[in-house]
Design a protein around this motif. Structure first.
Motif, PDB file in Angstrom:
ATOM      1  N   ALA A  35       0.805  -1.227   0.000  1.00  0.00           N
ATOM      2  CA  ALA A  35       0.000   0.000   0.000  1.00  0.00           C
ATOM      3  C   ALA A  35       0.838   1.277   0.000  1.00  0.00           C
ATOM      4  O   ALA A  35       0.380   2.311  -0.477  1.00  0.00           O
ATOM      5  CB  ALA A  35      -0.968   0.013   1.176  1.00  0.00           C
ATOM      6  N   SER A  36       2.067   1.203   0.500  1.00  0.00           N
ATOM      7  CA  SER A  36       2.925   2.384   0.539  1.00  0.00           C
ATOM      8  C   SER A  36       3.821   2.498  -0.691  1.00  0.00           C
ATOM      9  O   SER A  36       4.569   3.458  -0.829  1.00  0.00           O
ATOM     10  CB  SER A  36       3.805   2.339   1.790  1.00  0.00           C
ATOM     11  N   ARG A  37       3.725   1.538  -1.594  1.00  0.00           N
ATOM     12  CA  ARG A  37       4.669   1.446  -2.712  1.00  0.00           C
ATOM     13  C   ARG A  37       4.103   2.061  -3.983  1.00  0.00           C
ATOM     14  O   ARG A  37       3.139   1.563  -4.562  1.00  0.00           O
ATOM     15  CB  ARG A  37       5.007  -0.022  -2.966  1.00  0.00           C
ATOM     16  N   ALA A  38       4.741   3.148  -4.436  1.00  0.00           N
ATOM     17  CA  ALA A  38       4.301   3.845  -5.647  1.00  0.00           C
ATOM     18  C   ALA A  38       4.352   2.929  -6.870  1.00  0.00           C
ATOM     19  O   ALA A  38       3.478   3.011  -7.740  1.00  0.00           O
ATOM     20  CB  ALA A  38       5.147   5.091  -5.883  1.00  0.00           C
ATOM     21  N   ASP A  39       5.338   2.033  -6.947  1.00  0.00           N
ATOM     22  CA  ASP A  39       5.438   1.134  -8.095  1.00  0.00           C
ATOM     23  C   ASP A  39       4.285   0.139  -8.144  1.00  0.00           C
ATOM     24  O   ASP A  39       3.856  -0.280  -9.216  1.00  0.00           O
ATOM     25  CB  ASP A  39       6.786   0.391  -8.105  1.00  0.00           C
TER      26      ASP A  39
END
Length: 182
Positions: A35-39
């Motif tokens: 959930a925190s990962r832009a990719d």
């Protein structure tokens, strides 16, 4: 639009997975796993979570939506583990359902998302009043299209200017549409 009221099972097991209602204590694993990962969220309709509290807020939202019958989100867990590796949602819309899903990159390419989607597509189409199970993905995300095909869905075409994916653009983007019908 007439349809049916879905009553999903709180837990669904496949050969390798357990799909279950998400819990607030899943927040840390979800935040760190994807959930925190832009990719990971690049082609989704929401921005990366900035804190575990953002994830808890999201989990409260999906829990309330389940209780209202608006949508049913499942945590995707490996059969021998309880920590979520992803999530998949069923969004009822009259006589059809629409799916959305996400999985952490350490589990990409292993068929888990297609396995989860397949079992929920089959379950949905077995429900009285549901005639269509569909999903879509950003036109630049063909890996998601392959997940839908592996789950037994058929490519239908391009939905022009269909969905805003705020991590890519603020305007609606073209999407690839897939479905399975009965």
């Amino acid at each position: 639009m007439s349809g049916t009221t879905l009553t999903p099972q709180p837990v669904i097991c496949t050969e390798r997975l357990v799909l279950r209602r998400p819990r607030l204590d899943d927040a840390q694993a979800i935040f760190e796993g994807y959930a925190s990962r832009a990719d990971v969220v690049r082609y989704l309709r929401w921005r990366p979570h900035e804190s575990v509290e953002d994830t808890r807020q999201f989990l409260r939202f999906v829990g309330a939506a389940w209780d209202r019958g608006d949508e049913f989100s499942y945590a995707i867990c490996l059969a021998q583990e309880d920590a979520p590796i992803g999530m998949i949602g069923i969004h009822p819309a009259g006589t059809r359902v629409v799916f959305g899903y996400v999985i952490g990159p350490s589990h990409w390419g292993q068929g888990y998302t297609a396995e989860a989607l397949s079992v929920l597509v089959e379950w949905s189409l077995a429900q009285e009043g549901i005639w269509r199970a569909g999903a879509y993905c950003d036109i630049e995300n063909p890996a998601s299209g392959r997940v839908m095909e592996k789950a037994g869905m058929t490519y239908e075409g391009i939905l022009k200017r269909w969905s805003v994916h705020p991590n890519v653009a603020q305007e609606p983007r073209d999407c690839l549409s897939y479905s399975k019908v009965r």
